[in-house]
Motif scaffolding. Structure first.
Motif, short mmCIF file in Angstrom:
data_model
loop_
_atom_site.label_atom_id
_atom_site.label_comp_id
_atom_site.label_asym_id
_atom_site.label_seq_id
_atom_site.Cartn_x
_atom_site.Cartn_y
_atom_site.Cartn_z
N TRP A 183 24.99 28.06 -33.53
CA TRP A 183 25.84 29.22 -33.24
C TRP A 183 26.90 28.89 -32.20
CZ3 TRP A 183 21.47 33.38 -32.46
CH2 TRP A 183 20.73 33.47 -33.65
N GLU A 220 27.45 31.91 -45.73
CA GLU A 220 26.99 33.27 -45.41
C GLU A 220 26.48 33.36 -43.98
OE1 GLU A 220 24.22 34.06 -48.58
OE2 GLU A 220 25.76 35.06 -49.78
N GLY A 260 28.06 35.51 -40.54
CA GLY A 260 27.24 36.51 -39.88
C GLY A 260 26.40 37.35 -40.82
N ARG A 281 23.47 36.53 -42.26
CA ARG A 281 22.14 36.00 -42.55
C ARG A 281 21.06 37.06 -42.70
NH1 ARG A 281 19.01 35.97 -37.88
NH2 ARG A 281 20.24 36.22 -35.99
N ARG A 313 21.73 40.16 -43.93
CA ARG A 313 22.22 41.23 -44.79
C ARG A 313 21.48 41.31 -46.11
NH1 ARG A 313 27.50 42.66 -43.42
NH2 ARG A 313 27.45 43.95 -45.27
N GLU A 355 33.34 41.41 -48.92
CA GLU A 355 32.58 40.37 -48.25
C GLU A 355 32.16 39.28 -49.23
OE1 GLU A 355 29.68 43.04 -46.70
OE2 GLU A 355 30.49 42.96 -44.67
#
Lengths: 315, 250, 288
Positions: B77, B104, B108, B110, B112, B119
């Motif tokens: 990150w 993905e 951001g 991960r 979802r 998107e």
């Protein structure tokens, strides 16, 4: 549309068709409605388990704990608190979630056989509680003298108590909802992170995926639906018993997933169907059914580890 | 200020001193090579930087942040990505899927469960961009495990690139490859360096690559820094030659 | 009061000795081959039943000597024919295999010997109390603890000082290297498995004398064995030993104060250990 996709859609449609019409053809094949309902309930539990072992690659052998917690939660609520089916189910599921959340935090950093061993041990804790806490749970005799209550939703009444057919559709409804939820999750970005963890945990970690966290979430989802299956199970039998919590039950869920094919979403349903039918048949034919079940496990593992759907896929 | 500051990191395994007070400073956009004989501690050094192991002493500062105590995922990150000596990919998944996942995560998504149309498009476009750039587009539907060694390595490097890193660690990217594949990977790395403006730290045994691509070279021997400098200097360095026991460098 | 506590601690030690014997066998197999042997309880039962069948011909002592060996032989066969095929694969499969085996063994015992509890007689010489003051120190119980201790000591001696013991220990750490050094790891694993089953068989013979003989005799012992390994730490035999004794004694002591919680305490201990020291008391760091 690619041919593969149309095959899949056709298969999906066929399965749902069979499920929706079960009460009408089950008699013709020598079965009865409650058996079909049982298959669906167990398939839900096995699918929930497969979310974890087949799609996340985490070996859990203690799912009976949540199956049983859901069941006892529902049964105890209906028997002692409020004789309301939906409330009982809610309590059962919440119990399973809470237990899963806590236990999950304790064990999520473990892997492989160590993880499996610990899930087994935790499962046995609940078995032991149900067994010992006689006055509340009925101990070895199980939780009886209660039954599922018809549902009064103001505008409609659903008689799941006296009508086996109605109850079957009630169960199928939750089955469909649960499977849709799990399928959706697996096809999402989150679901892909689970696949990543299954395929190569180290690589997943180095892609910025907090592996332990995601495993905990997968565990939570898996145990929740196992708990839901548990509530439906006790409602089916109007009875809860400690064996639901035993590692033998856990083992049965695993074999259903393996038997059907762990890489396929419908695998556990196929596996549950075969296993339940076989178990039913064999136990009525011989008192040595336990040996046969054991032999069955051994044969599947040695010769059909990819399961029915796994074999079909390769063909 | 440099992008990566490694300050006197030390790592022991039992009685073995694998990394001995090594320091390294990497600037944005630099391509640094780390070389040394087998067992010199190069991979352990990478493991320290990427978070696979914790140092017994020393600090690692990435982009101004002290990452010494952070987990590997956290360092990703912060802008770090790495590849491994033995290619680590998702062999049973397709090339497309292998790339989709880091795209993905980097976006951001991960956690979802669902993505909006916009998107999904964004993910698609980014993945396609990576596929085109690397020449992997023709293999998009194939399982990575079925690809040639060189292509698998390319997938791995592109997965790392998909994370939008500031710093890329490549651990012997051409290990076990023949002439042709080595050349292709070398080209890829050079393009990464030139076109993407990434800082790259490269562990390599192939001296020709090192000489042609690296801005600076650090030599490790038995866990400690033996020399540090421009490629030509390093090649001429007698100590370095000795460490390699007369291996042909030129 | 002290006598009551002593009685329960001693009882706890006996139970602990059983747990330890079982758990050590499980641990041996787990450490070298990565197999969780669910069927361990079934082998224990067979050990007991073999002794029962042999006793009329060889007497108690003969049966005690022969039954574990016979059980180990059975274990050896099982390993060679069945378990061996699953070594390269996901551990899930060997888990399921031993699970199925557990069913087969338990039912098999029932088929051959029936489901009623069979009488297992222990030589009268062992049955006498050794002390008027401490009535619970019957000869048989002391004998069990002594034999268990001797067996465990022998096990550790074999592992420490014999060549095959060293190979097993080396194999636990790095099987590939051991293989590269020319050791036949197939045979090593078979031997190791049989050794583990030997311990189960022995525990079975001893248990029969104390608990009474029925097909489910192994069931109550398998979970505590798991817990003993988890508490002691995966990969550590001394840890398993300590784990087994610890939960035995904890269980025994708890019986004095909270009789119904004596089984639960095992799991409570396990949860505590997982919380405070996740790798177990003697577990190795980073062992996953």
């Amino acid at each position: 549309m690619k041919p593969e996709r149309s095959w899949k859609l056709a298969a999906d449609a066929l399965v749902w068709l069979l499920l929706l019409t079960m009460p009408f053809w089950i008699g013709a094949v020598g079965g009865y409605i409650q058996l079909g309902t049982l298959v669906v309930v167990m398939a839900l539990a096995a699918t929930a388990l497969n979310f974890l072992i087949g799609f996340t690659g985490i070996m859990s052998f203690g799912h009976a704990a949540f199956f049983g917690l859901g069941g006892y939660g529902a049964g105890l609520t209906i028997k002692y608190l409020v004789p309301n089916t939906l409330l009982g189910m809610a309590v059962g599921v919440v119990t399973a979630i809470v237990a899963a959340a806590i236990i999950g935090k304790l064990i999520v950093h473990l892997r492989g056989i160590y993880f499996a061993m610990v899930t087994i041990a935790f499962g046995q804790i609940f078995y032991f509680i149900a067994f010992r806490w006689n006055n509340v749970t009925g101990g070895d005799d199980g939780l009886s003298n209660w039954h599922r209550m018809p549902i009064h939703l103001g505008f409609i009444n659903i008689d799941i108590l006296d009508s086996a057919v109605t109850f079957y559709y009630f169960v199928l409804f939750f089955f469909a909802l649960s499977l849709a939820a799990m399928a959706w999750a697996l096809r999402s970005p989150f679901g892909r992170t689970l696949l990543a963890i299954r395929e190569n945990e180290r690589r997943a970690r180095y892609l910025g995926i907090p592996v332990d966290n995601h495993i905990w979430l997968s565990w939570l989802i898996s145990c929740t639906f196992a708990g839901l299956a548990g509530t439906l199970y006790v409602l089916l039998n109007n009875f809860a018993d400690p064996h639901q919590l035993h590692w033998e039950q856990s083992g049965e869920f695993v074999i259903m997933a393996v038997l059907g094919g762990m890489r396929s979403f419908w695998g556990p349903l196929v596996g549950a169907t075969i296993f339940i039918v076989l178990q039913n048949y064999v136990s009525s034919m011989t008192e040595n059914w336990m040996s046969f079940i054991g032999l069955f496990f051994v044969v599947i593992v040695l010769f059909f580890p990819d399961g029915v759907l796994g074999i079909l896929r390769k063909a | 200020m440099s992008l990566l500051e490694v300050e006197n990191v030390t790592k022991r395994f039992g009685s073995l001193l694998a990394v001995d007070s090594v320091s390294m400073s990497v600037d944005s956009g630099e391509l640094r090579a780390v070389i040394g004989p087998n067992g010199a501690g190069k991979t352990t050094f990478f493991n320290l930087i990427s978070g696979f192991v914790r140092p017994d002493a020393g600090r690692i500062v990435l982009d101004g942040h002290d990452v010494t105590g952070l987990s590997p995922a956290r360092r990703v990150w912060r802008g770090l990505a790495r590849t491994f000596q033995i290619t680590e990919v998702f062999p049973r998944l397709t090339v497309g899927e292998n790339l989709q996942i880091p795209v993905e995560v980097a976006a951001g998504f991960r956690l979802r469960i669902g993505l909006s149309g916009a998107e999904r498009l964004k993910v698609r476009e980014r993945a396609d961009e990576l596929l085109e750039w690397s020449g992997l587009a023709r293999n998009v539907g194939r399982a990575v495990g079925e690809l040639s060694h060189g292509d698998q390595r390319t997938v791995e490097i592109m997965m790392a690139l998909a994370l939008n890193p500031r710093l890329l660690l490549l651990d012997e990217p051409t290990a076990g490859m023949g002439e042709r594949e080595t050349y292709e990977i070398a080209q890829l790395i050079r393009r990464l360096h030139r076109e993407k403006g990434l800082a790259i730290v490269l562990i390599e045994h192939d001296m020709r690559l090192v000489l042609r691509m690296a801005d600076r070279v650090m030599v490790l021997d038995r866990g400690a820094v033996l020399a540090n400098g421009a490629p030509a200097e390093i090649v001429a360095n007698e100590m370095v030659q000795a460490a390699y026991l007369g291996k042909a460098i030129a | 009061m002290t006598e009551l506590i002593l009685y329960n601690v001693f009882n706890g030690l006996i139970i602990g000795a059983f747990y330890a014997l079982m758990a050590l066998g499980l641990s041996l197999i787990l450490n070298l081959s990565g197999v969780i042997n669910f069927a361990h309880g079934g082998f224990l039962a067979f050990g007991a039943y073999f002794a029962y069948s042999l006793a009329p011909y060889f007497g108690f002592w003969g049966a005690l000597a022969a039954a574990p060996v016979l059980t180990a032989l059975l274990g050896f066969l099982v390993e060679r024919l069945l378990i061996r095929r699953l070594y390269g694969r996901d551990p899930l499969y060997s888990l399921l295999l031993t699970f199925g085996l557990a069913f087969m063994l338990q039912d098999g015992a029932r088929i051959v010997w029936g489901s009623e509890t069979l009488p297992f007689s222990v030589p009268g010489s062992l049955n006498n109390a050794l002390s008027a003051e401490y009535f619970f120190l019957t000869g048989y119980r002391v004998f069990m603890v002594a034999l268990a201790t001797a067996t465990v000591a022998a096990l550790f001696a074999v592992l420490r000082w014999t060549r095959i013991g060293m190979r097993i220990r080396a194999g636990v750490v790095d099987l590939e290297t051991v293989s590269a050094l020319g050791v036949n790891i197939g045979r090593l694993r078979s031997f190791n498995f049989a050794l583990g089953i030997f311990l189960a068989g022995l525990a079975g013979v001893l248990a029969a004398g104390m608990l009474g003989l029925q097909p489910t005799i192994g069931n109550d012992l398998i979970m505590p064995s798991f817990v003993a390994i988890i508490i002691g730490g995966l990969g550590s035999l001394p840890g398993t030993l300590v784990g087994g004794l610890l939960i035995g004694v904890a269980s025994g002591v708890t019986t004095v104060f909270f009789p119904s919680a004596s089984e639960a305490v095992i799991y409570v201990l396990m949860a505590l250990v997982l919380l405070v020291r996740p790798r177990g008391l003697f577990g190795e760091e980073g062992r996953q």
